[in-house]
Design a protein around this motif. Structure first.
Motif, PDB file in Angstrom:
ATOM      1  N   LYS A 224      43.950  31.558  50.513  1.00 49.90           N
ATOM      2  CA  LYS A 224      43.202  31.464  51.996  1.00 49.90           C
ATOM      3  C   LYS A 224      43.163  32.650  52.833  1.00 49.90           C
ATOM      4  O   LYS A 224      42.576  32.788  53.695  1.00 49.90           O
ATOM      5  CB  LYS A 224      43.851  30.262  52.638  1.00 49.90           C
ATOM      6  CG  LYS A 224      43.646  28.853  52.059  1.00 49.90           C
ATOM      7  CD  LYS A 224      42.280  28.082  51.826  1.00 49.90           C
ATOM      8  CE  LYS A 224      42.385  26.729  51.389  1.00 49.90           C
ATOM      9  NZ  LYS A 224      41.062  26.229  51.551  1.00 49.90           N
ATOM     10  N   THR A 225      44.335  33.547  52.529  1.00 43.79           N
ATOM     11  CA  THR A 225      44.430  34.850  53.446  1.00 43.79           C
ATOM     12  C   THR A 225      43.845  35.816  52.523  1.00 43.79           C
ATOM     13  O   THR A 225      44.105  36.123  51.733  1.00 43.79           O
ATOM     14  CB  THR A 225      45.912  34.845  53.502  1.00 43.79           C
ATOM     15  OG1 THR A 225      46.568  33.774  54.097  1.00 43.79           O
ATOM     16  CG2 THR A 225      46.184  35.970  54.584  1.00 43.79           C
ATOM     17  N   PRO A 226      42.772  36.483  53.411  1.00 43.49           N
ATOM     18  CA  PRO A 226      42.160  37.807  52.810  1.00 43.49           C
ATOM     19  C   PRO A 226      43.131  38.927  52.662  1.00 43.49           C
ATOM     20  O   PRO A 226      42.614  40.231  53.254  1.00 43.49           O
ATOM     21  CB  PRO A 226      40.907  37.796  53.792  1.00 43.49           C
ATOM     22  CG  PRO A 226      41.509  37.398  55.034  1.00 43.49           C
ATOM     23  CD  PRO A 226      42.595  36.222  54.844  1.00 43.49           C
ATOM     24  N   THR A 227      44.237  38.858  51.853  1.00 44.72           N
ATOM     25  CA  THR A 227      44.857  40.216  51.655  1.00 44.72           C
ATOM     26  C   THR A 227      45.481  39.981  50.002  1.00 44.72           C
ATOM     27  O   THR A 227      45.209  38.818  49.740  1.00 44.72           O
ATOM     28  CB  THR A 227      46.259  40.281  52.555  1.00 44.72           C
ATOM     29  OG1 THR A 227      47.124  39.195  52.041  1.00 44.72           O
ATOM     30  CG2 THR A 227      45.731  40.197  54.029  1.00 44.72           C
TER      31      THR A 227
ATOM     32  N   PHE B  92      46.334  30.866  37.346  1.00 46.91           N
ATOM     33  CA  PHE B  92      45.069  31.337  38.015  1.00 46.91           C
ATOM     34  C   PHE B  92      45.182  31.158  39.671  1.00 46.91           C
ATOM     35  O   PHE B  92      45.988  30.349  39.879  1.00 46.91           O
ATOM     36  CB  PHE B  92      43.702  30.504  37.557  1.00 46.91           C
ATOM     37  CG  PHE B  92      43.806  29.139  37.817  1.00 46.91           C
ATOM     38  CD1 PHE B  92      43.087  28.588  39.017  1.00 46.91           C
ATOM     39  CD2 PHE B  92      44.755  28.098  37.265  1.00 46.91           C
ATOM     40  CE1 PHE B  92      43.023  27.327  39.228  1.00 46.91           C
ATOM     41  CE2 PHE B  92      44.287  26.719  37.294  1.00 46.91           C
ATOM     42  CZ  PHE B  92      43.729  26.405  38.534  1.00 46.91           C
ATOM     43  N   VAL B  93      44.415  31.978  40.328  1.00 45.75           N
ATOM     44  CA  VAL B  93      44.212  31.668  41.813  1.00 45.75           C
ATOM     45  C   VAL B  93      42.675  31.559  41.881  1.00 45.75           C
ATOM     46  O   VAL B  93      41.907  31.766  41.330  1.00 45.75           O
ATOM     47  CB  VAL B  93      44.615  32.834  42.625  1.00 45.75           C
ATOM     48  CG1 VAL B  93      46.244  32.943  42.560  1.00 45.75           C
ATOM     49  CG2 VAL B  93      44.187  34.081  42.461  1.00 45.75           C
ATOM     50  N   VAL B  94      42.377  30.800  43.066  1.00 46.02           N
ATOM     51  CA  VAL B  94      40.962  30.622  43.508  1.00 46.02           C
ATOM     52  C   VAL B  94      40.826  31.101  45.092  1.00 46.02           C
ATOM     53  O   VAL B  94      41.574  30.680  46.035  1.00 46.02           O
ATOM     54  CB  VAL B  94      40.538  29.145  43.451  1.00 46.02           C
ATOM     55  CG1 VAL B  94      39.333  28.957  43.933  1.00 46.02           C
ATOM     56  CG2 VAL B  94      40.821  28.654  42.230  1.00 46.02           C
TER      57      VAL B  94
ATOM     58  N   ASP C  10      36.889  41.216  46.551  1.00 45.78           N
ATOM     59  CA  ASP C  10      37.093  42.487  45.597  1.00 45.78           C
ATOM     60  C   ASP C  10      38.249  42.838  45.580  1.00 45.78           C
ATOM     61  O   ASP C  10      38.995  43.019  44.461  1.00 45.78           O
ATOM     62  CB  ASP C  10      35.915  43.612  45.915  1.00 45.78           C
ATOM     63  CG  ASP C  10      36.077  44.879  44.762  1.00 45.78           C
ATOM     64  OD1 ASP C  10      35.485  44.579  43.719  1.00 45.78           O
ATOM     65  OD2 ASP C  10      36.761  45.779  45.251  1.00 45.78           O
ATOM     66  N   THR C  11      38.927  43.056  46.739  1.00 41.72           N
ATOM     67  CA  THR C  11      40.300  43.714  46.677  1.00 41.72           C
ATOM     68  C   THR C  11      41.447  42.577  46.155  1.00 41.72           C
ATOM     69  O   THR C  11      42.177  42.817  45.074  1.00 41.72           O
ATOM     70  CB  THR C  11      40.926  43.884  48.102  1.00 41.72           C
ATOM     71  OG1 THR C  11      39.901  44.742  48.583  1.00 41.72           O
ATOM     72  CG2 THR C  11      42.411  44.349  48.290  1.00 41.72           C
ATOM     73  N   VAL C  12      41.051  41.332  46.384  1.00 44.65           N
ATOM     74  CA  VAL C  12      42.001  40.223  46.130  1.00 44.65           C
ATOM     75  C   VAL C  12      41.840  40.154  44.584  1.00 44.65           C
ATOM     76  O   VAL C  12      42.834  39.752  43.772  1.00 44.65           O
ATOM     77  CB  VAL C  12      41.688  38.893  46.551  1.00 44.65           C
ATOM     78  CG1 VAL C  12      42.715  37.727  46.014  1.00 44.65           C
ATOM     79  CG2 VAL C  12      42.144  38.966  48.182  1.00 44.65           C
TER      80      VAL C  12
ATOM     81  N   ALA D  13      44.761  40.281  41.498  1.00 46.69           N
ATOM     82  CA  ALA D  13      44.795  39.183  40.270  1.00 46.69           C
ATOM     83  C   ALA D  13      45.099  39.929  38.937  1.00 46.69           C
ATOM     84  O   ALA D  13      45.846  39.721  38.401  1.00 46.69           O
ATOM     85  CB  ALA D  13      43.688  38.270  40.443  1.00 46.69           C
ATOM     86  N   ARG D  14      44.026  40.973  38.817  1.00 47.37           N
ATOM     87  CA  ARG D  14      44.295  41.878  37.656  1.00 47.37           C
ATOM     88  C   ARG D  14      45.629  42.530  37.592  1.00 47.37           C
ATOM     89  O   ARG D  14      46.318  42.580  36.701  1.00 47.37           O
ATOM     90  CB  ARG D  14      43.343  42.716  37.385  1.00 47.37           C
ATOM     91  CG  ARG D  14      41.563  41.922  37.180  1.00 47.37           C
ATOM     92  CD  ARG D  14      40.659  43.128  36.783  1.00 47.37           C
ATOM     93  NE  ARG D  14      39.628  42.384  36.380  1.00 47.37           N
ATOM     94  CZ  ARG D  14      38.532  42.997  35.775  1.00 47.37           C
ATOM     95  NH1 ARG D  14      38.575  44.069  35.150  1.00 47.37           N
ATOM     96  NH2 ARG D  14      37.499  42.132  35.262  1.00 47.37           N
ATOM     97  N   ALA D  15      46.042  43.091  38.662  1.00 47.81           N
ATOM     98  CA  ALA D  15      47.347  43.725  38.512  1.00 47.81           C
ATOM     99  C   ALA D  15      48.394  42.606  38.301  1.00 47.81           C
ATOM    100  O   ALA D  15      49.472  43.185  37.669  1.00 47.81           O
ATOM    101  CB  ALA D  15      47.549  44.459  39.984  1.00 47.81           C
TER     102      ALA D  15
END
Length: 258
Positions: free
Chosen positions: A24-27, A41-43, A57-59, A63-65
């Motif tokens: 929920k937090t855009p970081t 996974f995360v949504v 895009d950043t999050v 996730a990949r990292a």
């Protein structure tokens, strides 16, 4: 070893037990933490949280990292929203309010190249910034992108067998929160909501499609696992923070004042 995020769709289709959480937090930090402790996974919640394309895009990069699959619950299941999430490298999408066969078909078409209408570009992250050729990207994307319909409207129950049978739709997420409000029920455990969720689960099982559902804890997950669900969203980054903070505050409140 943690399975590669790219294998999320294959694991989901296979009915593997999967653990996820809403972001929920855009970081990027919460996603890195959850991936680091082994969440499958995360949504990223574009529908109910303050995300724009740049933060999504950043999050997704986080996730990949952190070796977790990054999915996006889009704000609305339009071709433009779905394409943006997929081009940015989402392992899959949750499409809200899929209440008809027509809507399910539209969502699938927007997410698939072959047999669909997904706009082509291999220049974003999803195509390796041009690393993959046209058809290599098409095949890789169609093989790895998970398309999940959110069933959260009472009217969807009238067509649930046909909805879950739509070709290219990988599975469903049962939105018990919206069903609760729409039905005027007391909560997700209300018999009416539970009956609706069981109807959805049974239809998905008949169609051979996996089910994702949000649960409070492992005990509730065990109940729904027995009914056929295999992917579980347990809380959110904000929820985990609040629970931990409240527990600490409560513990300190019990200390003597002096």
């Amino acid at each position: 070893m943690t399975p590669a995020p790219a294998s999320f769709r294959a694991r989901f289709l296979a009915g593997d037990l999967l653990l996820g959480a809403f972001i929920k937090t855009p970081t990027p930090h919460a996603t890195e933490i959850l991936g680091g402790v082994g969440f499958d996974f995360v949504v990223i919640d574009e529908e109910h949280a303050p995300f724009d394309r740049v933060t999504i895009d950043t999050v997704l990069l986080a996730a990949r990292a952190s070796q977790t699959a990054g999915l996006v619950r889009v704000a609305e299941p339009t071709p433009a929203r779905l394409l943006a999430a997929l081009d940015d490298g989402a392992a899959g999408v949750l499409a809200p309010h899929v209440a008809s066969v027509e809507k399910a078909k539209d969502v699938v078409a927007a997410c698939r190249y072959r047999g669909g209408k997904r706009g082509f570009s291999n220049s974003p992250r999803a195509g390796g910034y041009g690393k993959l050729g046209v058809w290599d990207h098409v095949d890789a994307a169609d093989a790895s992108v998970a398309v999940i319909a959110m069933i959260e409207d009472p009217e969807a129950l009238d067509a649930i067998d046909a909805i879950v049978a739509v070709e290219g739709l990988d599975g469903v997420f049962i939105g018990r929160g919206d069903l609760t409000v729409a039905m005027g029920a007391t909560g997700p455990a209300d018999p009416r909501v539970r009956a609706a969720a069981q109807t959805i689960t049974a239809a998905a099982r008949t169609a051979g499609k996996p089910v994702c559902i949000m649960v409070a804890d492992a005990k509730e997950a065990q109940d729904w696992r027995a009914l056929g669900a295999s992917a579980f969203i347990v809380g959110s980054d904000q929820g985990f923070l609040r629970q931990s903070a409240l527990r600490t505050r409560t513990e300190f409140s019990a200390l003597p004042a002096r």
